[in-house]
Design an enzyme around this catalytic site. Structure first.
Site, PDB file in Angstrom:
ATOM      1  N   GLU A 186      30.875  37.467  49.119  1.00  0.00           N
ATOM      2  CA  GLU A 186      31.912  36.504  49.482  1.00  0.00           C
ATOM      3  C   GLU A 186      31.449  35.621  50.634  1.00  0.00           C
ATOM      4  OE1 GLU A 186      34.294  36.040  47.608  1.00  0.00           O
ATOM      5  OE2 GLU A 186      34.324  37.891  46.416  1.00  0.00           O
ATOM      6  N   CYS A 203      41.629  41.862  49.691  1.00  0.00           N
ATOM      7  CA  CYS A 203      40.226  41.741  50.111  1.00  0.00           C
ATOM      8  C   CYS A 203      40.044  40.482  50.943  1.00  0.00           C
ATOM      9  CB  CYS A 203      39.306  41.759  48.891  1.00  0.00           C
ATOM     10  SG  CYS A 203      39.354  43.370  48.061  1.00  0.00           S
ATOM     11  N   HIS A 212      32.464  42.077  46.973  1.00  0.00           N
ATOM     12  CA  HIS A 212      33.237  42.611  45.846  1.00  0.00           C
ATOM     13  C   HIS A 212      32.295  43.295  44.857  1.00  0.00           C
ATOM     14  CE1 HIS A 212      37.160  40.252  46.294  1.00  0.00           C
ATOM     15  NE2 HIS A 212      37.527  41.460  45.964  1.00  0.00           N
TER      16      HIS A 212
HETATM   17  N1  PCA Z   1      40.291  44.986  45.609  1.00  0.00           N
HETATM   18  C1  PCA Z   1      41.442  44.158  45.868  1.00  0.00           C
HETATM   19  C2  PCA Z   1      42.140  44.819  47.012  1.00  0.00           C
HETATM   20  C3  PCA Z   1      41.555  46.171  47.134  1.00  0.00           C
HETATM   21  C4  PCA Z   1      40.360  46.155  46.301  1.00  0.00           C
HETATM   22  O1  PCA Z   1      39.506  47.053  46.213  1.00  0.00           O
HETATM   23  C5  PCA Z   1      41.098  42.694  46.063  1.00  0.00           C
HETATM   24  O2  PCA Z   1      40.134  42.210  45.454  1.00  0.00           O
HETATM   25  O3  PCA Z   1      41.783  41.990  46.805  1.00  0.00           O
END
Ligand code: PCA
Length: 205
Positions: A77, A140, A164
């Protein structure tokens, strides 16, 4: 180095980021002093817990991991935005339909992780990766935004950001969408950690 993961939410009864953290902690990495924390999927709680850990334990770098629904690659990200919006409630039932995270905060905040070195470390790995220019508008992104903003306000100058991971074959077949073998995710995470460690000032922990 401090690693954060998230607990269960929505259709993810097992969050692969939590499994990743457990696995990383159970098998020490040479040269890296690892600390870890699993956070609840709650807007008001998750950033506070992570920030308390950072203030207390003073890590040399912070990498937060979470799972990206419907993704079959790893996403580094680049930017967190000042916005909460989702149809999926958090674990306390909070379902923001659009609100600023901090009305006085900047619109966006860039990751301070060494993305270039992380990409180089991931080249040639089984798990595909890419730079992502949005971490969504759920937990996130919220965690990334609140953490980067607090660190900036408090003058804590350490690499910090969000990665992610895709859903894992071993636990997330029922969540819908693609999955990847956990071993691929773990190897990629290790390479990311080594890249961040190599780039962290002083290589302290
Ligand atoms: N993924 C979610 C919130 C917690 C997680 O593991 C997200 O992508 O926001």
């Amino acid at each position: 180095m401090l690693i954060s993961a998230f607990g269960p939410f929505g259709s993810f009864t097992t969050n692969p980021s939590q499994k990743l953290l457990e696995s990383l902690l159970s098998d020490p990495i040479q040269g890296i002093q690892l600390m870890g924390i699993t956070l609840p999927v709650r807007y008001n709680v998750a950033p506070e817990i992570l920030l308390a850990e950072i203030r207390l334990r003073k890590p040399a770098a912070v990498i937060s991991f979470g799972v990206a629904t419907g993704s079959d690659d790893l996403r580094l990200e680049r930017i967190a935005i000042n916005w909460d919006e989702s149809d999926v409630p958090d674990q306390s039932g909070d379902t923001p339909r659009g609100r600023k995270i901090d009305p006085d905060g900047p619109d966006g905040l860039f990751s301070s992780l060494p993305l270039q070195q992380m990409m180089e470390a991931l080249d040639g790995q089984a798990l595909p990766y890419r730079i992502s220019n949005t971490a969504g508008t759920y937990l996130c992104n919220h965690l990334m935004y609140r953490t980067l903003w607090a660190l900036r306000q408090e003058g804590i100058d350490i690499p910090c950001g969000f990665v992610h991971i895709p859903p894992a074959e071993e636990w997330n077949k029922d969540a819908g969408g693609p999955t990847r073998p956990f071993a691929q995710i773990r190897t990629a995470a290790l390479r990311i950690m080594q890249a961040v460690h190599g780039a962290a000032p002083g290589n302290r922990s």
